[in-house]
Design an enzyme around this catalytic site. Structure first.
Site, PDB file in Angstrom:
ATOM      1  CG  PHE A 278      -1.540   1.326   1.572  1.00  0.00           C
ATOM      2  CD1 PHE A 278      -2.778   1.634   1.017  1.00  0.00           C
ATOM      3  CD2 PHE A 278      -0.950   2.251   2.418  1.00  0.00           C
ATOM      4  CE1 PHE A 278      -3.417   2.840   1.305  1.00  0.00           C
ATOM      5  CE2 PHE A 278      -1.586   3.460   2.707  1.00  0.00           C
ATOM      6  CZ  PHE A 278      -2.813   3.752   2.152  1.00  0.00           C
ATOM      7  CG  ASP A 365     -17.103 -23.726 -10.427  1.00  0.00           C
ATOM      8  OD1 ASP A 365     -17.484 -23.258 -11.507  1.00  0.00           O
ATOM      9  OD2 ASP A 365     -15.903 -23.776 -10.069  1.00  0.00           O
ATOM     10  NE  ARG A 441     -10.612 -24.336  -8.380  1.00  0.00           N
ATOM     11  CZ  ARG A 441     -11.912 -24.337  -8.191  1.00  0.00           C
ATOM     12  NH1 ARG A 441     -12.566 -23.210  -8.037  1.00  0.00           N
ATOM     13  NH2 ARG A 441     -12.577 -25.454  -8.124  1.00  0.00           N
ATOM     14  CE  LYS A 474     -19.815 -21.722  -2.204  1.00  0.00           C
ATOM     15  NZ  LYS A 474     -19.776 -23.191  -2.267  1.00  0.00           N
ATOM     16  CG  ASP A 532     -13.180  -9.804   5.859  1.00  0.00           C
ATOM     17  OD1 ASP A 532     -14.086  -8.984   5.640  1.00  0.00           O
ATOM     18  OD2 ASP A 532     -12.537 -10.365   4.933  1.00  0.00           O
ATOM     19  CG  ASP A 546     -13.457 -25.120  -0.027  1.00  0.00           C
ATOM     20  OD1 ASP A 546     -14.662 -24.818   0.039  1.00  0.00           O
ATOM     21  OD2 ASP A 546     -12.706 -24.739  -0.949  1.00  0.00           O
ATOM     22  CD  GLU A 612     -26.447 -43.461   5.381  1.00  0.00           C
ATOM     23  OE1 GLU A 612     -25.290 -43.467   5.811  1.00  0.00           O
ATOM     24  OE2 GLU A 612     -26.732 -43.687   4.170  1.00  0.00           O
TER      25      GLU A 612
HETATM   26  C1  GLA Z   1     -14.467 -23.019  -3.735  1.00  0.00           C
HETATM   27  C2  GLA Z   1     -15.613 -23.080  -2.741  1.00  0.00           C
HETATM   28  C3  GLA Z   1     -16.323 -24.396  -2.860  1.00  0.00           C
HETATM   29  C4  GLA Z   1     -16.837 -24.556  -4.271  1.00  0.00           C
HETATM   30  C5  GLA Z   1     -15.688 -24.444  -5.251  1.00  0.00           C
HETATM   31  C6  GLA Z   1     -16.201 -24.433  -6.681  1.00  0.00           C
HETATM   32  O1  GLA Z   1     -13.457 -23.894  -3.403  1.00  0.00           O
HETATM   33  O2  GLA Z   1     -15.159 -22.884  -1.435  1.00  0.00           O
HETATM   34  O3  GLA Z   1     -17.380 -24.467  -1.938  1.00  0.00           O
HETATM   35  O4  GLA Z   1     -17.807 -23.588  -4.526  1.00  0.00           O
HETATM   36  O5  GLA Z   1     -14.953 -23.263  -5.049  1.00  0.00           O
HETATM   37  O6  GLA Z   1     -15.188 -24.282  -7.591  1.00  0.00           O
END
Ligand code: GLA
Length: 729
Positions: A278, A365, A441, A474, A532, A546, A612
């Site tokens: 910065f 995704d 990625r 999301k 945050d 994740d 289940e």
């Molecule tokens: C990230 C998210 C996951 C999923 C993947 C999709 O890793 O945290 O929940 O949405 O991307 O690519």
């Protein structure tokens, strides 16, 4: 009055704490106290000898005991004879780096100040007061306003700083922290929350040592690696006793927190935007606004401190229709299908989910552009009709016909090189001319500082939200940022890009969340890489990690709980063996752990046995019954998972009449007595009955003696007890 100025002392009082600053004859503002409420001026604590090699300001004349290097300055700056960590630093137009701030005036106002372009705690006029202290460097003309928001009933003080160049020459800010805090001595521990992808917010507590200890992020995001929130606590502070001070930065970009124990054993903490990535040029008349810090202090230990943060974040940070209302129980297809799905597959998951009582189908995704794996497609926010043959509208109609709502995944800030967007606008990605960019990625980052980029994203996303019945978004962000270069900014402003990126992100989020207040926005950054208070202003929940393994999640959720309320923690039941760890835990354990958050599922429910499926439908019903106790109740940590071989927590309703105790015992032990767990936050005088039992216990017995937990048969076995107040006959 929460704020008073008397006898050259500023008193900022909340229900249980006092924050005090003093002004001296030289116009220097120094910090006197932050802690338990007292009625006294705390000036008497400060007595300075003549300290060798700690120089004296010119105007102090022969007063050799007066030194910027030893005073507990309220907002320390570089280049004025203070050799400790500064909160602010500049390069003046002549190349010098001095900044010497002296008091000019103050203002007290009802209500809470706002910060242009940045998220900030909000409150009604009756709930907060604002103090502004105006300081100035006489030579450069840089005016600095220290802002304090006092939320009396919440025991919260917010901080932010405004820099305004009232001089004639440009000034470059090289460090502009949001706060500086001085504490009288060094007998403190500090706690911070470190980690990595799939392992966020691991709590670490250390004694302060002489010198500088530091955490931060240079990644352009608040990051998985360190969370922008720190606690200072007395050495003997526990969950239930002792003094502790928490500071949470409301910012989603790179940050830095430094704590220094100086030569006099005094402590200074500074927190704000990462200065490594910065600098900001202020031309004549221009202003710079720092992000906000939320400060809170508890004299009754860490649990109380956390509850204060939970309350302020839930009531004064989160917004939108879902701020306080029940969140939908969702099913997300990511771990069920990854990129490999079509309409039929999604509908089969949705159908099964609706039969089990789940509210919302989230398509993750892979639904857009050319996106069959993570090498391509990001940026092309148009439906992939090869996968979803009838288009998005038709799929949503079918999901709605099942009685379910529909939600969609986006990763707006990214672009794949193999995308129509990148082919059309290669200059929209951050990359340095003549150098290959760093891929992560396989993706690059869009330059959100550019208005045309934001306009494109706004158009693409808002069109989809307007034209389709989408009730949840999301908002993902899956890499750390480097290659800081914008094709749009002049050379001398490139170092402003990381902050301009965040300002752009916030502007886009503000626009979308204001236009679609009924859409539930869930934040995400490879799980909890941007967990945050800044993101929580736009997204009332964030995908916590994740890592969906129930065992690991107890550690992640434990660390998260120090600052962030459970309603903000997205948490799902996934398949076993777990996709991240290979661990097998029972469906009951996965359910219990995920319920301590905003609950959902992330697996192909069609693959479950009938038994289940029945368990899932019971879990959904149970969560619905308990959700408001879980989200509105006070949260208590009842164990330290790193020491106790068990994670245990509870939710206690405001009136102390309902208690939900949950946890996971990590390891079965043969031939032992049953584990005892002491409860917290009950009414000591009242009596409680555990659901399913006849016996009645006094609140004091449950807190002093505890409850006996069921014996664990196997590893990672969860337990849950619900207690209700027994009405007096
Ligand atoms: C990230 C998210 C996951 C999923 C993947 C999709 O890793 O945290 O929940 O949405 O991307 O690519």
């Amino acid at each position: 009055m929460a704020i008073r100025f008397e006898g050259n002392i500023f008193h900022l009082t909340t229900d249980h704490t006092l924050y005090q600053m003093g002004l001296d004859a030289f116009g220097v503002l120094y910090h006197l106290w932050y802690g338990e409420k007292t009625e006294c001026s705390m000036c008497y604590l400060y007595h300075y000898p003549d300290v060798g090699f700690s120089g004296n300001p010119y105007e102090a004349g022969k007063l050799r005991t007066y030194s910027m290097d030893t005073l507990p300055l309220e907002y320390a700056t570089e280049g004025n004879g203070d050799y400790r960590i500064p909160a602010a630093a500049v390069v003046n137009s002549d190349g010098s780096c001095a900044l010497d701030l002296r008091y000019e005036s103050y203002e007290i106002r009802e209500g809470k100040y706002e910060i242009p372009g940045l998220p900030a705690v909000y409150a009604d006029e009756a709930q907060a007061q604002t103090l502004e202290i105006h300081m100035r460097d006489a030579v450069s003309g840089l005016a600095v306003t220290l802002k304090y928001g006092v939320l009396e009933a919440d025991d919260v003080i917010t901080r932010s700083v405004v820099f305004e160049n009232r001089g004639e020459q440009p000034i470059r800010l090289t460090r502009a922290h949001s706060m500086c805090l001085a504490l009288p001595d060094g007998a403190w521990d500090w706690m911070h929350f470190h980690g990595r992808h799939t392992m966020e917010r691991q709590m670490e507590r250390r004694e302060l040592f002489h010198g500088i200890q530091q955490i931060g992020s240079t990644r352009g995001t608040s990051s998985h690696q360190q969370n922008p929130a720190v606690i200072l606590c007395e050495r003997d502070c526990t969950e239930t006793s002792g003094c502790c001070i928490g500071a949470a930065l409301m910012y989603s970009g790179g940050f830095q927190a430094q704590i220094e124990v100086d030569q006099m054993e005094q402590v200074r903490m500074v927190l704000g935007i990462d200065p490594e990535t910065f600098s900001w040029t202020l031309a004549q008349g221009e202003c710079f606004y720092t992000p906000e810090v939320i400060l809170s202090c508890s004299t009754q230990g860490l649990t109380k401190l956390s509850q204060q943060f939970h309350s302020v974040i839930r009531n004064h940070v989160c917004r939108g229709s879902y701020q306080l209302s029940a969140r939908p129980v969702l099913i997300n297809n990511w771990e069920a299908t990854y990129f490999d799905f079509d309409e039929e597959k999604i509908l089969s998951i949705a159908k099964q989910a609706s039969e089990l009582g789940i509210d919302l189908m989230v398509l993750d995704d892979g639904w857009f552009g050319k996106r069959d794996n993570d090498c391509s497609g990001l940026g092309d926010w148009t439906v992939n009709e090869q996968k979803l043959k009838g288009g998005l509208g038709a799929l949503i109609e079918k999901v709605n016909a099942l009685g379910m709502r529909f939600g969609l995944w986006f990763e707006p800030e990214m672009v794949s090189e193999d995308s129509d967007l990148y082919r059309a606008h290669p200059d929209w990605a951050l990359r340095i001319p003549g150098r290959n960019p760093v891929r992560s990625r396989y993706q690059l980052v869009l330059d959100l500082s550019r208005e045309d980029v934001r306009a494109y994203l706004y158009e693409s996303i808002s069109r989809l939200l307007r034209e389709n019945h989408i009730e949840y978004v999301k908002w993902d962000m899956n890499r750390s940022i480097c290659d800081w270069y914008s094709a749009f900014l002049p050379t001398e402003r490139q170092s402003e890009l990381p902050h301009r990126y965040i300002l752009g992100l916030y502007e886009l989020l503000e626009r979308l969340t204001t236009e679609f207040p009924d859409v539930l926005f869930e934040g995400c950054s490879g799980g909890g890489g941007r967990f945050d208070a800044g993101m929580l202003y736009y997204c009332p929940q964030i995908w916590c990690s994740d890592d969906t393994d129930a065992h690991e999640r107890t550690f992640i959720q434990y660390g998260t709980s120090f600052f962030y309320p459970v309603s903000t923690v997205g948490s799902h039941v996934s398949a076993v063996p777990n996709h991240q760890t290979g661990r097998i835990t029972s469906l009951e354990t996965r359910g219990t752990v995920a319920m301590a958050g905003s609950f959902g599922y992330e697996l192909d429910l069609n693959l479950l046995s009938e038994e289940e499926k029945h368990t899932v439908s019971e879990q959904v019903k149970h969560y619905r019954q308990m959700q408001m106790l879980i989200h509105d109740g006070r949260y208590f940590r009842l164990s330290d998972p790193c020491k106790d071989e068990m994670a245990a927590w509870s939710f206690v309703s405001e009136d102390q009449s309902q208690v939900l105790v949950q946890g996971v015992i990590y390891r079965a032990c043969p031939n032992t007595l049953r584990c005892r767990l002491r409860l917290r936050g009950l009414n000591a005088q009242a009596h409680y009955r555990i659901a399913g039992e006849k016996q009645v216990y006094s609140g004091s017995a449950l807190m002093a003696g505890g409850i006996l937990l069921p014996r664990a048969a196997g590893d990672d076995v969860s337990f849950e007890l619900y207690l209700e107040l027994v009405k007096k006959a």
